[in-house]
Design an enzyme around this catalytic site. Structure first.
Site, PDB file in Angstrom:
ATOM      1  CB  SER A  95      62.413  29.245 -20.031  1.00 13.46           C
ATOM      2  OG  SER A  95      63.478  29.528 -19.149  1.00 13.46           O
ATOM      3  N   GLY A  96      61.462  28.996 -16.930  1.00 14.15           N
ATOM      4  CA  GLY A  96      61.449  29.841 -15.755  1.00 14.15           C
ATOM      5  C   GLY A  96      62.500  30.925 -15.849  1.00 14.15           C
ATOM      6  CG  ASP A 132      64.054  23.460 -18.750  1.00 13.06           C
ATOM      7  OD1 ASP A 132      63.536  24.522 -18.358  1.00 13.06           O
ATOM      8  OD2 ASP A 132      65.141  23.034 -18.317  1.00 13.06           O
ATOM      9  CD  GLU A 164      70.292  25.980 -14.497  1.00  9.80           C
ATOM     10  OE1 GLU A 164      69.464  26.819 -14.113  1.00  9.80           O
ATOM     11  OE2 GLU A 164      69.969  24.858 -14.935  1.00  9.80           O
ATOM     12  CG  ASN A 204      59.726  24.746 -12.437  1.00 11.29           C
ATOM     13  OD1 ASN A 204      58.772  24.682 -11.669  1.00 11.29           O
ATOM     14  ND2 ASN A 204      59.992  25.814 -13.150  1.00 11.29           N
ATOM     15  CG  ASP A 227      68.030  28.429 -17.545  1.00  9.12           C
ATOM     16  OD1 ASP A 227      68.496  29.132 -16.646  1.00  9.12           O
ATOM     17  OD2 ASP A 227      67.468  28.904 -18.548  1.00  9.12           O
TER      18      ASP A 227
END
Length: 212
Positions: free
Chosen positions: A97-98, A9, A18, A168, A11
């Site tokens: 990543s989102g 991931d 973030e 997530n 962040d």
């Protein structure tokens, strides 16, 4: 050789920060973004809804502000050591990543990552549109990325590792042979195979037998 595919991931895992909060600081929308994040954490919004709402607060922000955001981002301690050791053993490392390509692309290039997937911010006339450009990277897309990269690298799912900190990441962690909760939320620590509570990605290496 111990070839693993490690998928991180971004962040609060590969990155100390973030990123969406750093962009919000540039846009002057930190309180609004924080309130949307809180609603999502309480289950009032799903990830896709919350991302769209938060990015919507960035409409009109000059694209040049992202240069300042990139300058503020800190790569987590041990990231380079992890990437170097995994690749030296014939493995591969990816980040899914989102967050946003605009921030991650130069970081992934500097670290020499093998794979990268993230969201893209809509831009028109040098300003953010407040929209996400293209399909959103959510929990399902994260899990699919790990499976796809396993196939592309020729590394079986039985040699895959997922490292993340938030809800997530849970579907991706289910797909992986080994799931690592990295300074993670309680729900992730409970469901992961192992938890690393030091903010140092090189701590993943002993789990792979790549460091004593």
């Amino acid at each position: 050789m111990s070839a693993f595919l490690v998928v991180l991931d971004a962040d609060s895992t590969l990155l100390h920060d973030e990123v969406i909060e750093l962009i919000a600081a540039e846009a002057g929308t930190e309180p609004l973004v924080a309130s949307i994040t809180a609603r999502a954490m309480h289950g009032e919004l799903d990830f896709v809804q919350s991302l769209r709402e938060r990015v919507g607060t960035f409409a009109g922000l000059p694209e040049s502000a992202l240069v300042r955001v990139r300058a503020r981002v800190t790569v987590t301690k041990g990231a380079s050591e992890l990437v170097t050791a995994v690749q030296a053993a014939g493995g591969a490392v990816g980040v899914v990543s989102g967050g946003f390509h605009e921030i991650l692309d130069p970081i992934a290039a500097a670290l020499g990552l093998d794979f990268l997937r993230a969201n893209r911010l809509g831009v028109a006339d040098g300003r953010l549109t407040g929209e996400v450009d293209g399909p959103i990277v959510d929990a399902v897309a994260k899990a699919a990325s790990l499976v796809e990269w396993s196939e592309r690298s020729g590394i079986p799912l039985s040699r895959t590792v997922a490292v993340g900190d938030g809800a997530n990441d849970l579907q991706m962690m289910q797909e992986a042979a080994l799931s690592v909760a990295f300074n993670a939320k309680p729900v992730v620590r409970e469901r992961a195979d192992v938890a690393v509570n030091r903010r140092d990605l090189s701590q993943v290496l002993p789990l792979l037998g790549l460091r004593g």
